[in-house]
Design a protein around this motif. Structure first.
Motif, short mmCIF file in Angstrom:
data_model
loop_
_atom_site.label_atom_id
_atom_site.label_comp_id
_atom_site.label_asym_id
_atom_site.label_seq_id
_atom_site.Cartn_x
_atom_site.Cartn_y
_atom_site.Cartn_z
N LEU A 93 0.97 -1.03 0.01
CA LEU A 93 0.32 0.51 0.20
C LEU A 93 1.09 1.12 -0.04
O LEU A 93 0.82 2.07 -0.52
CB LEU A 93 -1.36 -0.10 1.03
N ILE A 94 2.22 1.03 0.79
CA ILE A 94 2.92 2.60 0.77
C ILE A 94 3.73 2.37 -0.70
O ILE A 94 3.88 3.59 -0.79
CB ILE A 94 4.01 2.66 1.98
N THR A 95 4.15 1.12 -1.00
CA THR A 95 5.42 1.55 -1.86
C THR A 95 4.35 1.34 -3.69
O THR A 95 5.07 2.23 -4.24
CB THR A 95 6.09 0.17 -1.99
N LYS A 96 3.72 0.06 -3.29
CA LYS A 96 2.79 0.82 -4.59
C LYS A 96 1.25 0.95 -4.77
O LYS A 96 0.35 -0.38 -5.06
CB LYS A 96 2.75 -0.40 -5.67
N PRO A 97 0.88 2.04 -4.44
CA PRO A 97 -0.66 1.88 -4.05
C PRO A 97 -1.51 2.22 -5.34
O PRO A 97 -2.89 1.53 -4.27
CB PRO A 97 -0.53 3.65 -3.76
N HIS A 98 -1.13 2.07 -5.90
CA HIS A 98 -2.22 1.36 -7.20
C HIS A 98 -2.21 -0.39 -7.96
O HIS A 98 -3.12 -0.49 -8.92
CB HIS A 98 -2.15 2.34 -8.79
N TYR A 99 -1.36 -0.70 -6.65
CA TYR A 99 -1.11 -2.58 -7.60
C TYR A 99 -2.21 -3.13 -6.80
O TYR A 99 -2.92 -2.72 -6.10
CB TYR A 99 0.54 -2.72 -7.46
N TRP A 100 -2.58 -3.81 -7.18
CA TRP A 100 -3.42 -4.67 -7.28
C TRP A 100 -3.29 -6.07 -7.25
O TRP A 100 -3.53 -6.86 -8.75
CB TRP A 100 -4.93 -4.84 -8.09
N GLU A 101 -2.73 -7.58 -6.09
CA GLU A 101 -2.24 -8.07 -6.89
C GLU A 101 -3.84 -8.90 -6.85
O GLU A 101 -3.99 -9.93 -6.34
CB GLU A 101 -1.17 -8.54 -5.56
N LYS A 102 -3.62 -9.85 -8.19
CA LYS A 102 -4.33 -10.87 -7.93
C LYS A 102 -4.83 -12.21 -8.21
O LYS A 102 -3.22 -12.86 -7.81
CB LYS A 102 -5.66 -10.45 -9.59
N THR A 103 -5.80 -12.64 -7.47
CA THR A 103 -5.41 -14.57 -7.87
C THR A 103 -5.56 -14.99 -9.05
O THR A 103 -6.86 -14.12 -9.87
CB THR A 103 -6.44 -14.95 -6.57
N LEU A 104 -5.29 -15.87 -9.38
CA LEU A 104 -4.91 -16.31 -10.80
C LEU A 104 -6.22 -17.03 -11.08
O LEU A 104 -6.48 -17.98 -9.75
CB LEU A 104 -4.06 -17.08 -11.67
N HIS A 105 -7.63 -17.09 -11.26
CA HIS A 105 -8.75 -17.75 -11.75
C HIS A 105 -9.02 -18.52 -13.04
O HIS A 105 -8.17 -18.30 -13.91
CB HIS A 105 -9.99 -17.52 -11.13
N GLY A 106 -9.12 -19.59 -12.87
CA GLY A 106 -9.51 -20.17 -14.15
C GLY A 106 -8.23 -21.36 -15.03
O GLY A 106 -8.90 -21.70 -16.02
N LEU A 107 -7.73 -21.40 -14.33
CA LEU A 107 -6.49 -22.32 -14.57
C LEU A 107 -7.26 -23.91 -15.06
O LEU A 107 -6.56 -24.55 -15.49
CB LEU A 107 -5.55 -22.20 -13.86
N THR A 108 -7.83 -24.29 -13.99
CA THR A 108 -8.09 -25.43 -13.90
C THR A 108 -9.04 -25.45 -15.25
O THR A 108 -9.08 -26.86 -15.79
CB THR A 108 -8.89 -26.14 -12.57
N HIS A 109 -10.30 -24.94 -15.35
CA HIS A 109 -10.71 -24.99 -16.68
C HIS A 109 -9.98 -24.73 -17.80
O HIS A 109 -10.12 -25.65 -19.22
CB HIS A 109 -11.71 -23.39 -16.78
N ALA A 110 -8.79 -23.61 -18.25
CA ALA A 110 -7.78 -23.88 -19.01
C ALA A 110 -6.91 -25.36 -19.43
O ALA A 110 -6.41 -25.87 -20.37
CB ALA A 110 -6.67 -23.09 -18.60
N ALA A 111 -6.60 -26.37 -18.42
CA ALA A 111 -6.30 -27.67 -18.65
C ALA A 111 -7.53 -28.39 -19.07
O ALA A 111 -7.00 -29.39 -19.77
CB ALA A 111 -6.11 -27.69 -16.83
#
Length: 106
Positions: A74-92
């Motif tokens: 929040l302090i170093t990268k206030p606009h960064y959003w660390e998202k969780t990857l979804h859909g990997l099982t569907h891709a497989a």
């Protein structure tokens, strides 16, 4: 860094009774939270999960690490959003990973 502080430092931070009240709250509070977690599994007859409640302090440490990481980001990268990857099982499976239903077989 040592987790054990010399008595002289502890006396300055926690005078007399405050230290003992703090230690009491730490031990009894953590013990009661572990007990409540154990009883939750026991009451639901999930006996294999009862002993896992002893790992609650490890879970709390992981929460603390995640919180410190979040504050740092929040302090170093206030606009960064660390998202969780979804859909990997569907891709497989060969299914679309954009939320749409798979096409019906012909």
């Amino acid at each position: 860094m040592s987790l054990l502080l010399p008595p002289a430092v502890l006396d300055g931070l926690f005078p007399g009774r405050v230290l003992w009240v703090s230690l009491f709250n730490l031990v009894i509070g953590n013990g009661l939270m572990i007990y409540v977690s154990m009883m939750g599994a026991f009451k639901r007859r999930r006996y294999s999960l009862v002993l896992w409640a002893l790992l609650n302090p490890v879970h709390w440490i992981l929460h603390s690490i995640a919180s410190y990481k979040a504050v740092r980001q929040l302090i170093t990268k206030p606009h960064y959003w660390e998202k969780t990857l979804h859909g990997l099982t569907h891709a497989a499976d060969g299914l679309p990973d954009d939320g749409r239903a798979a096409p019906a077989p012909a």
